[in-house]
Write a protein that holds these residues in place. Structure first.
Motif, PDB file in Angstrom:
ATOM      1  N   GLY A   1       0.845  -1.201   0.000  1.00 36.45           N
ATOM      2  CA  GLY A   1       0.000   0.000   0.000  1.00 36.45           C
ATOM      3  C   GLY A   1       0.872   1.239   0.000  1.00 36.45           C
ATOM      4  N   GLN A   2       0.572   2.150   0.948  1.00 30.81           N
ATOM      5  CA  GLN A   2       1.254   3.450   0.948  1.00 30.81           C
ATOM      6  C   GLN A   2       2.648   3.401   1.572  1.00 30.81           C
TER       7      GLN A   2
ATOM      8  N   VAL B   1      -4.879  -6.547  -3.565  1.00 25.77           N
ATOM      9  CA  VAL B   1      -5.165  -5.844  -4.822  1.00 25.77           C
ATOM     10  C   VAL B   1      -3.943  -6.097  -5.714  1.00 25.77           C
TER      11      VAL B   1
ATOM     12  N   GLN C   1      -2.673  -3.538   6.864  1.00 24.07           N
ATOM     13  CA  GLN C   1      -3.321  -2.581   7.767  1.00 24.07           C
ATOM     14  C   GLN C   1      -3.076  -2.922   9.241  1.00 24.07           C
TER      15      GLN C   1
ATOM     16  N   LEU D   1      -1.220 -12.767  10.413  1.00 27.43           N
ATOM     17  CA  LEU D   1      -0.286 -12.938   9.277  1.00 27.43           C
ATOM     18  C   LEU D   1       1.118 -13.281   9.767  1.00 27.43           C
TER      19      LEU D   1
ATOM     20  N   ALA E   1       5.312  -4.320  10.357  1.00 24.44           N
ATOM     21  CA  ALA E   1       5.010  -2.905  10.620  1.00 24.44           C
ATOM     22  C   ALA E   1       4.302  -2.844  11.966  1.00 24.44           C
ATOM     23  N   VAL E   2       4.265  -1.681  12.607  1.00 27.50           N
ATOM     24  CA  VAL E   2       3.580  -1.545  13.894  1.00 27.50           C
ATOM     25  C   VAL E   2       2.077  -1.491  13.678  1.00 27.50           C
TER      26      VAL E   2
ATOM     27  N   SER F   1      -7.124   2.914   2.039  1.00 28.16           N
ATOM     28  CA  SER F   1      -6.909   1.649   2.731  1.00 28.16           C
ATOM     29  C   SER F   1      -8.194   0.837   2.851  1.00 28.16           C
TER      30      SER F   1
ATOM     31  N   HIS G   1      10.372   9.267   8.483  1.00 26.89           N
ATOM     32  CA  HIS G   1      10.080   9.293   9.914  1.00 26.89           C
ATOM     33  C   HIS G   1      11.313   9.632  10.751  1.00 26.89           C
TER      34      HIS G   1
HETATM   35  N1  LIG Z   1       5.790   5.385  11.352  1.00 26.43           N
HETATM   36  C1  LIG Z   1       5.453   4.149  11.060  1.00 26.43           C
HETATM   37  O1  LIG Z   1       6.046   3.221  11.579  1.00 26.43           O
HETATM   38  C2  LIG Z   1       4.335   3.870  10.097  1.00 26.43           C
HETATM   39  C3  LIG Z   1       3.892   4.845   9.205  1.00 26.43           C
HETATM   40  C4  LIG Z   1       2.905   4.516   8.278  1.00 26.43           C
HETATM   41  C5  LIG Z   1       2.356   3.232   8.284  1.00 26.43           C
HETATM   42  N2  LIG Z   1       2.789   2.309   9.176  1.00 26.43           N
HETATM   43  C6  LIG Z   1       2.241   0.940   9.223  1.00 26.43           C
HETATM   44  O2  LIG Z   1       2.421   0.306   7.973  1.00 26.43           O
HETATM   45  C7  LIG Z   1       1.339  -0.560   7.689  1.00 26.43           C
HETATM   46  C8  LIG Z   1       0.837  -0.296   6.306  1.00 26.43           C
HETATM   47  O3  LIG Z   1       0.325   1.019   6.233  1.00 26.43           O
HETATM   48  P1  LIG Z   1      -0.156   1.608   4.855  1.00 26.43           P
HETATM   49  O4  LIG Z   1      -0.466   3.029   5.104  1.00 26.43           O
HETATM   50  O5  LIG Z   1       0.763   1.228   3.785  1.00 26.43           O
HETATM   51  O6  LIG Z   1      -1.538   0.793   4.664  1.00 26.43           O
HETATM   52  P2  LIG Z   1      -2.314   0.586   3.290  1.00 26.43           P
HETATM   53  O7  LIG Z   1      -3.715   0.298   3.657  1.00 26.43           O
HETATM   54  O8  LIG Z   1      -2.010   1.711   2.359  1.00 26.43           O
HETATM   55  O9  LIG Z   1      -1.635  -0.722   2.670  1.00 26.43           O
HETATM   56  C9  LIG Z   1      -1.891  -2.006   3.155  1.00 26.43           C
HETATM   57  C10 LIG Z   1      -1.909  -2.937   1.960  1.00 26.43           C
HETATM   58  O10 LIG Z   1      -1.950  -4.278   2.439  1.00 26.43           O
HETATM   59  C11 LIG Z   1      -2.767  -5.029   1.557  1.00 26.43           C
HETATM   60  N3  LIG Z   1      -3.213  -6.234   2.274  1.00 26.43           N
HETATM   61  C12 LIG Z   1      -4.016  -6.321   3.359  1.00 26.43           C
HETATM   62  N4  LIG Z   1      -4.186  -7.611   3.750  1.00 26.43           N
HETATM   63  C13 LIG Z   1      -3.450  -8.360   2.888  1.00 26.43           C
HETATM   64  C14 LIG Z   1      -3.231  -9.747   2.758  1.00 26.43           C
HETATM   65  N5  LIG Z   1      -3.788 -10.631   3.587  1.00 26.43           N
HETATM   66  N6  LIG Z   1      -2.431 -10.165   1.752  1.00 26.43           N
HETATM   67  C15 LIG Z   1      -1.855  -9.294   0.879  1.00 26.43           C
HETATM   68  N7  LIG Z   1      -2.040  -7.964   0.955  1.00 26.43           N
HETATM   69  C16 LIG Z   1      -2.836  -7.496   1.939  1.00 26.43           C
HETATM   70  C17 LIG Z   1      -3.879  -4.064   1.201  1.00 26.43           C
HETATM   71  O11 LIG Z   1      -4.545  -4.456   0.028  1.00 26.43           O
HETATM   72  C18 LIG Z   1      -3.120  -2.760   1.051  1.00 26.43           C
HETATM   73  O12 LIG Z   1      -2.694  -2.531  -0.282  1.00 26.43           O
HETATM   74  C19 LIG Z   1       0.283  -0.300   8.771  1.00 26.43           C
HETATM   75  O13 LIG Z   1       0.294  -1.346   9.675  1.00 26.43           O
HETATM   76  C20 LIG Z   1       0.736   0.951   9.462  1.00 26.43           C
HETATM   77  O14 LIG Z   1       0.508   0.888  10.844  1.00 26.43           O
HETATM   78  C21 LIG Z   1       3.782   2.597  10.073  1.00 26.43           C
END
Ligand SMILES: NC(=O)c1ccc[n+]([C@@H]2O[C@H](COP(=O)([O-])OP(=O)(O)OC[C@H]3O[C@@H](n4cnc5c(N)ncnc54)[C@H](O)[C@@H]3O)[C@@H](O)[C@H]2O)c1
Length: 405
Positions: free
Chosen positions: A9-10, A34, A70, A77, A91-92, A164, A342
């Motif tokens: 994802g992001q 996706v 997420q 997982l 990830a946290v 998300s 970060h």
């Molecule tokens: N400072 C930090 O440490 C920080 C900052 C941002 C995000 N994060 C963490 O990173 C993680 C991801 O964040 P994000 O913003 O990229 O979320 P996001 O929703 O943009 O991306 C998550 C992706 O995971 C995919 N996904 C979900 N379940 C799945 C599965 N079973 N199999 C395959 N793909 C699957 C989704 O389709 C999505 O594309 C989160 O847990 C968030 O807490 C941490």
């Protein structure tokens, strides 16, 4: 090593592109619910391939996986990956229930596999500095500390949750703030050699009325958007954390920390930091207050194209270089000039995981440490639901000694 990234994802792109530069990483694969997202990452970052789903990835010869899905999905997982014999970067947060956290620790103990939680605050410059000063004894006894994670929903989170969660996004945009406690707690307990044993938490009910933080819509029946918790620590001290999602705060240190010792005090705000030092003897006029803001400054880099493209507000997370207090000498030279994120933490996190796997050493934020950064928030939410009742926090021990990376 070969890393399979679950969830593109992001956030995943930042680590994918660093691991791609790391000399000890042979290949990176991706999968996403996706499939186009995994494909897009493969093309953009020149990955070795994609898998249709997690099962196919876990059946492959990747030795390690990175769970980048997420917030509420990590526990199951991670367990699935450990059961398949893979080292895990998560990830946290570590997970969102006591049972999941205990199961991960049990699995790591049983298998000897590497588990690392990617807590950015562990390498936050203020935390790196405080960890050093605590080790030197410069604070005297630290009897009280504060860590906050202050991120307003209007600061990029609406767009992020829409991306998300799809059409149902409001259901998960209400994610309880104390189930994302690690950027605050992980900074305090990343510097202090102790852990939380009890908590009393106040939850503040949201009143914007837009369907986000609405009990009837929320997957967690949650309407707290701001939460404030006071923890008792094992060394007899206290820690306070704030998790705020409705707050008129614009830009600066989203995570900020304060350490109160008997000999000196460090206080960080959104924009700066001071260190107040008491002198020997009784004449307080000889004390000193130093402005140490400059040591923690990392907003000195450009955001690479394609980062933070979901909402420009989130780009600030990637616009960080390295702070003066972060020692880069341990990092691979290939990371020089690469994007960071970060408050300069991404380079250290990406390298920590590779070091841990290639040297078969549990990393600084291993499963036991991750539990101590995460569990206090899980219990804090329960406390808030019980009107602030003071509740005990389970602990799973120290785990292996942390390497001095
Ligand atoms: N400072 C930090 O440490 C920080 C900052 C941002 C995000 N994060 C963490 O990173 C993680 C991801 O964040 P994000 O913003 O990229 O979320 P996001 O929703 O943009 O991306 C998550 C992706 O995971 C995919 N996904 C979900 N379940 C799945 C599965 N079973 N199999 C395959 N793909 C699957 C989704 O389709 C999505 O594309 C989160 O847990 C968030 O807490 C941490």
């Amino acid at each position: 090593m070969k890393i399979g990234v679950i969830g593109t994802g992001q956030f995943a792109r930042s680590f994918i592109s660093l691991w791609q530069k790391h000399p000890d990483v042979e290949a990176i694969y991706a999968c996403d619910l996706v499939p186009e997202r995994a494909k897009e990452h493969q093309e953009k970052y020149d990955l070795a391939g994609t898998f249709a789903d997690v099962e196919e990835m876990l059946a492959s010869d990747v030795d390690s996986v990175a769970v980048m899905t997420q917030r509420w999905t990590h526990g199951s997982l991670v367990l699935q990956a450990l059961e398949a014999g893979k080292n895990v970067y998560s990830a946290v947060p570590m997970a969102i229930t006591v049972d999941e956290i205990k199961a991960i620790i049990d699995k790591v103990t049983e298998t000897g596999l590497i588990y690392m939680m990617g807590e950015t605050s562990y390498y936050n410059p203020a935390v790196v500095w405080a960890r050093g000063k605590v080790a030197e004894g410069a604070f005297g006894r630290v009897f009280y500390a504060e860590g906050d994670y202050v991120h307003d929903m209007d600061n990029g989170f609406y767009a992020a949750y829409r991306y998300s969660g799809g059409d149902d996004w409001k259901k998960t945009a209400s994610y309880p703030p104390m189930l994302y406690p690690t950027h605050a707690i992980g900074g305090v307990l990343g510097a202090l050699p102790t852990y939380a044993t009890s908590v009393s938490c106040i939850g503040i009910h949201d009143d914007r009325g837009d369907g986000v933080f609405d009990k009837d819509v929320s997957l967690w029946g949650n309407d707290f958007s701001n939460m404030s918790a006071l923890f008792g620590l094992a060394d007899g001290g206290a820690m306070r954390t704030n998790e705020f999602r409705r707050v008129g705060y614009w830009r600066g240190h989203e995570s900020r920390f304060r350490f109160y010792g008997t000999d000196s005090v460090m206080e960080q705000t959104g924009q700066g930091a001071t260190w107040s030092i008491k002198t020997e003897g009784e004449d307080y006029r000889k004390g000193d207050t130093l402005d140490i803001s400059d040591l923690f400054y990392t907003r000195n880099a450009q955001v690479p194209e394609g980062f933070g493209d979901v909402d420009p507000a989130l780009m600030q997370s990637f616009a960080s270089g390295t702070a003066k207090v972060q020692d880069r000498s341990r990092l691979p030279k290939e990371f020089e000039g690469a994007h960071n994120g970060h408050e300069g933490s991404h380079h250290f996190l990406a390298d920590d995981f590779v070091r841990a796997v290639t040297t078969k050493t549990q990393p600084p934020v291993n499963a036991w440490k991750a539990a101590r950064f995460t569990l206090p928030g899980v219990i804090a939410l329960e406390s808030a639901r019980q009107g602030g009742a003071r509740l005990p926090i389970p602990d799973f021990g120290d785990g292996p000694e942390n390497p001095a990376w």
